[in-house]
Write an enzyme that holds these catalytic residues in place. Structure first.
Site, PDB file in Angstrom:
ATOM      1  CE1 TYR A  50      -0.261  30.775 -43.244  1.00  0.00           C
ATOM      2  CE2 TYR A  50       1.790  30.038 -41.727  1.00  0.00           C
ATOM      3  CZ  TYR A  50       0.762  31.393 -42.585  1.00  0.00           C
ATOM      4  OH  TYR A  50       1.053  31.944 -42.880  1.00  0.00           O
ATOM      5  CG  ASN A 110      13.927  28.580 -43.989  1.00  0.00           C
ATOM      6  OD1 ASN A 110      13.595  27.852 -44.891  1.00  0.00           O
ATOM      7  ND2 ASN A 110      13.551  29.562 -43.316  1.00  0.00           N
ATOM      8  N   GLY A 111      15.600  29.405 -40.825  1.00  0.00           N
ATOM      9  CA  GLY A 111      15.839  28.557 -39.673  1.00  0.00           C
ATOM     10  C   GLY A 111      15.692  29.553 -38.383  1.00  0.00           C
ATOM     11  CB  CYS A 132      13.551  33.397 -44.153  1.00  0.00           C
ATOM     12  SG  CYS A 132      13.575  34.048 -42.673  1.00  0.00           S
ATOM     13  CB  SER A 191      -2.879  27.933 -46.253  1.00  0.00           C
ATOM     14  OG  SER A 191      -2.491  28.791 -46.364  1.00  0.00           O
ATOM     15  CG  ASP A 221      -7.669  28.087 -41.199  1.00  0.00           C
ATOM     16  OD1 ASP A 221      -6.849  28.307 -42.945  1.00  0.00           O
ATOM     17  OD2 ASP A 221      -7.901  29.745 -40.998  1.00  0.00           O
ATOM     18  CG  ASP A 222      -4.017  26.605 -43.121  1.00  0.00           C
ATOM     19  OD1 ASP A 222      -4.296  27.377 -43.080  1.00  0.00           O
ATOM     20  OD2 ASP A 222      -3.039  26.330 -41.537  1.00  0.00           O
ATOM     21  N   GLY A 268       7.874  35.229 -46.084  1.00  0.00           N
ATOM     22  CA  GLY A 268       8.765  36.210 -44.827  1.00  0.00           C
ATOM     23  C   GLY A 268       7.901  37.190 -45.560  1.00  0.00           C
TER      24      GLY A 268
HETATM   25  O1  LIG Z   1      -5.121  30.885 -35.317  1.00  0.00           O
HETATM   26  P1  LIG Z   1      -3.837  31.595 -36.535  1.00  0.00           P
HETATM   27  O2  LIG Z   1      -3.150  32.131 -35.373  1.00  0.00           O
HETATM   28  O3  LIG Z   1      -4.666  32.743 -36.619  1.00  0.00           O
HETATM   29  O4  LIG Z   1      -3.175  31.180 -37.183  1.00  0.00           O
HETATM   30  C1  LIG Z   1      -3.983  30.421 -37.913  1.00  0.00           C
HETATM   31  C2  LIG Z   1      -4.046  30.953 -39.196  1.00  0.00           C
HETATM   32  O5  LIG Z   1      -2.917  31.673 -39.941  1.00  0.00           O
HETATM   33  C3  LIG Z   1      -3.166  31.305 -41.257  1.00  0.00           C
HETATM   34  O6  LIG Z   1      -3.459  32.470 -42.301  1.00  0.00           O
HETATM   35  P2  LIG Z   1      -2.641  33.711 -42.856  1.00  0.00           P
HETATM   36  O7  LIG Z   1      -3.246  34.600 -43.174  1.00  0.00           O
HETATM   37  O8  LIG Z   1      -1.636  33.694 -42.614  1.00  0.00           O
HETATM   38  O9  LIG Z   1      -2.387  33.183 -44.087  1.00  0.00           O
HETATM   39  P3  LIG Z   1      -3.084  32.246 -45.798  1.00  0.00           P
HETATM   40  O10 LIG Z   1      -3.546  33.282 -46.358  1.00  0.00           O
HETATM   41  O11 LIG Z   1      -1.960  31.537 -46.846  1.00  0.00           O
HETATM   42  O12 LIG Z   1      -4.366  31.527 -44.814  1.00  0.00           O
HETATM   43  C4  LIG Z   1      -3.560  29.470 -41.812  1.00  0.00           C
HETATM   44  O13 LIG Z   1      -3.488  29.717 -42.790  1.00  0.00           O
HETATM   45  C5  LIG Z   1      -4.707  30.367 -40.486  1.00  0.00           C
HETATM   46  O14 LIG Z   1      -5.770  30.562 -41.267  1.00  0.00           O
HETATM   47  N1  LIG Z   2      11.751  32.606 -40.020  1.00  0.00           N
HETATM   48  C1  LIG Z   2      13.499  31.645 -40.951  1.00  0.00           C
HETATM   49  O1  LIG Z   2      13.710  31.418 -40.957  1.00  0.00           O
HETATM   50  C2  LIG Z   2      14.932  32.816 -39.839  1.00  0.00           C
HETATM   51  C3  LIG Z   2      15.867  33.271 -39.882  1.00  0.00           C
HETATM   52  C4  LIG Z   2      16.303  33.675 -38.690  1.00  0.00           C
HETATM   53  N2  LIG Z   2      16.188  33.157 -37.844  1.00  0.00           N
HETATM   54  C5  LIG Z   2      15.822  34.785 -38.400  1.00  0.00           C
HETATM   55  O2  LIG Z   2      15.333  35.334 -38.075  1.00  0.00           O
HETATM   56  O3  LIG Z   2      16.558  35.967 -39.696  1.00  0.00           O
HETATM   57 MG   LIG Z   3      -5.101  30.663 -43.078  1.00  0.00          MG
END
Ligand SMILES: O=P(O)(O)OC[C@H]1O[C@H](OP(=O)(O)OP(=O)(O)O)[C@H](O)[C@@H]1O
Ligand SMILES: NC(=O)CC[C@H](N)C(=O)O
Ligand SMILES: [Mg+2]
Length: 495
Positions: free
Chosen positions: A257, A101-102, A2, A303, A365-366, A28
């Site tokens: 990411y 957050n956490g 979050c 990313s 990819d990242d 989030g």
């Molecule tokens: O293997 P997966 O489960 O698909 O997860 C990894 C992918 O998900 C994320 O992208 P995302 O679309 O969430 O965000 P971005 O636009 O910041 O890259 C990340 O950058 C990878 O592309």
């Molecule tokens: N990703 C988060 O930081 C989540 C905060 C909290 N555990 C929730 O589920 O709302």
């Molecule tokens: Mg991505």
């Protein structure tokens, strides 16, 4: 993962909080909320949805007050329903609202204890509501009509003794100010900054420095692991270390990411860390195949854009933005269900055929988590006529669940769990797959701040820094939060 923000201002802070939340939206997308305080009265608006959908003009007009906190939610505990949108509120002592957050790892025990010993009722299955009640109870125990900084810090010391896990929080105390604190392992990020106005100095605490930058605040520093910072309404800032053995172990997945590249976390520029990831990755590619036949490097937006550039540069190969991202589709990985994630990848990304036809492409990819993105992208690359499709991940194979605020609860859902690199390569349909080595990922971040001796890398190495995460906990987490279980989440599970 979050996003949280808190502001002690000199005039209404509603618009600043709104803007800060839009800058943290990438952390989030499920729910958003703001609480402000105006002459000892709290104003609140929170609901499911993106920031732009949750707050209408009529809500903003109501959110009066010169101090307040905000939250964007990506659920890691309990359901994703509106009752779990944050900030949470308790009326005693003083009236406290909190944004977290956490993720807490001993929440079941604490809930039991909080009911039996402290006679406090928890109304949702959110770990954040539990954390708020622990803080409130410990502050109540000080029995002060007007709390002083030392009372807040005493309460904080007790909180750190009672809860385990990852937590970066902002709490608003009605009539007094804002408290910001970070867990003793410094897993989740938190920074604070200030800006001068004609009426005096304003303070902001936020998950990422990008919120400070854009709103004209200068970064003062990161909140230290285990530290609490109390900003009073007159602008007096108190800071104290409240944990017994604090140590800095920032989550490395923020650099991979989660965080925006223009943020600086614990002194590390996320942008530069990603540039270095690309360099290390290219070195590995050259070691594995010195006479590779890659024609073009194509990053998967968003990313991987940064790392993709240095991969191409170091390889001496063309860099092309051959995948176009639909700017109106959010991040797919943090979407709640696999069906939605799968559908959104295709809506989000589309190939420019001329960059693929007849070429040996290296897609960068990242990270590869569930494999949802790369499987479809590789398919798209083939349909666009690529001769060979190679895939490189700027992070190592993700093999273990996360328990500190990233919703990766189930090892079975991770494509690399129990598979070798060759098996993952076959599974995702690539002609060659290269993962970053963990030591190189760590080096990419550590070169930015030599004071960080250790990173929280559990998704890659299965080492849970808080020391309380065992097989039983992971099994319970899997049972409670695997994709199928989440679909019909209604009861109290706290996981
Ligand atoms: O293997 P997966 O489960 O698909 O997860 C990894 C992918 O998900 C994320 O992208 P995302 O679309 O969430 O965000 P971005 O636009 O910041 O890259 C990340 O950058 C990878 O592309
Ligand atoms: N990703 C988060 O930081 C989540 C905060 C909290 N555990 C929730 O589920 O709302
Ligand atoms: Mg991505």
């Amino acid at each position: 993962m979050c996003g949280i923000v808190g502001i002690v201002g000199k005039s209404d802070v509603n618009l600043q909080l709104y803007d800060a939340l839009t800058l943290l939206q990438h952390r989030g997308q499920d729910a958003a909320g703001i609480v402000t305080c105006d002459r000892n009265r709290l104003n609140q608006q929170k609901a499911n949805g993106l920031v732009r959908d949750v707050f209408r003009a009529r809500h903003m007009e109501r959110l009066k007050g010169n101090f307040g906190i905000g939250h964007v939610r990506y659920p890691t505990a309990g359901s994703s329903g509106p009752a779990l949108a944050q900030p949470f509120y308790v009326n005693s002592p003083y009236g406290i609202a909190m944004a977290h957050n956490g993720n807490l790892t001993n929440v079941r025990d604490v809930v039991e204890e909080i009911f039996q010993q402290d006679l406090r009722h928890i109304n949702t299955d959110s770990d954040s509501e539990v954390l708020l009640n622990v803080f409130a109870h410990e502050l109540h125990k000080q029995h002060k009509l007007q709390p002083k900084a030392e009372d807040i810090f005493t309460a904080m010391r007790a909180v750190h003794k009672r809860v385990r896990g990852g937590y970066a929080c902002v709490a608003l105390i009605v009539g007094y100010g804002i408290v910001a604190f970070r867990d003793p392992h410094g897993i989740r990020p938190l920074v604070y900054g200030k800006r001068e106005t004609d009426q005096g100095t304003e303070y902001m605490v936020a998950s990422e420095s990008v919120a400070l930058d854009v709103l004209g605040y200068t970064l003062v520093r990161d909140v230290a692991p285990g530290e609490a910072i109390y900003i009073e309404l007159d602008g007096t800032v108190h800071a104290e270390q409240c944990a017994e053995n604090p140590s800095l172990n920032p989550c490395i997945f923020e650099h991979v990411y989660f965080a925006r590249p223009d943020s600086i976390i614990d002194g590390v520029s996320v942008h530069k860390a990603r540039l270095r990831q690309g360099e290390h990755l290219a070195e590995k590619i050259l070691r594995e195949r010195p006479d590779h036949d890659i024609d073009v490097v194509i990053p998967i937006p968003d990313s991987a854009r940064t790392a993709g550039q240095t991969v191409a540069y170091r390889l001496g190969v063309k860099f092309r933005e051959g995948m176009v991202k639909n700017r109106y589709i959010g991040r797919t990985f943090i979407m709640p269900g696999q069906k939605q994630r799968k559908k959104s990848v295709r809506q989000k990304l589309n190939a420019i055929e001329l960059e693929f036809r007849g070429k040996n492409v290296l897609l960068v990819d990242d990270s590869i988590v569930r494999g949802t993105t790369c499987k479809q992208i590789i398919q798209m690359a083939r349909e666009a006529g690529a001769a060979k499709v190679y895939f490189a991940s700027a992070a190592p194979a993700v093999k273990f669940p996360n328990v500190y605020g990233i919703d990766m609860p189930s090892a079975e859902e991770l494509v690399a769990h129990g598979r070798t690199t060759e098996e993952v390569c076959r599974e995702i349909g690539a002609d060659w797959l290269i993962y970053q080595d963990l030591q190189d990922l760590i080096a990419s971040s550590a070169e930015g701040n030599e004071n960080i001796k250790q990173f929280e890398c559990s998704v890659f190495d299965g080492n849970y820094i808080t020391g309380d995460v065992d097989e039983k906990y992971l099994q319970e987490l899997h049972a409670a939060r695997n994709d199928a279980a989440k679909q019909n989440k209604s009861g109290q599970s706290f996981l």
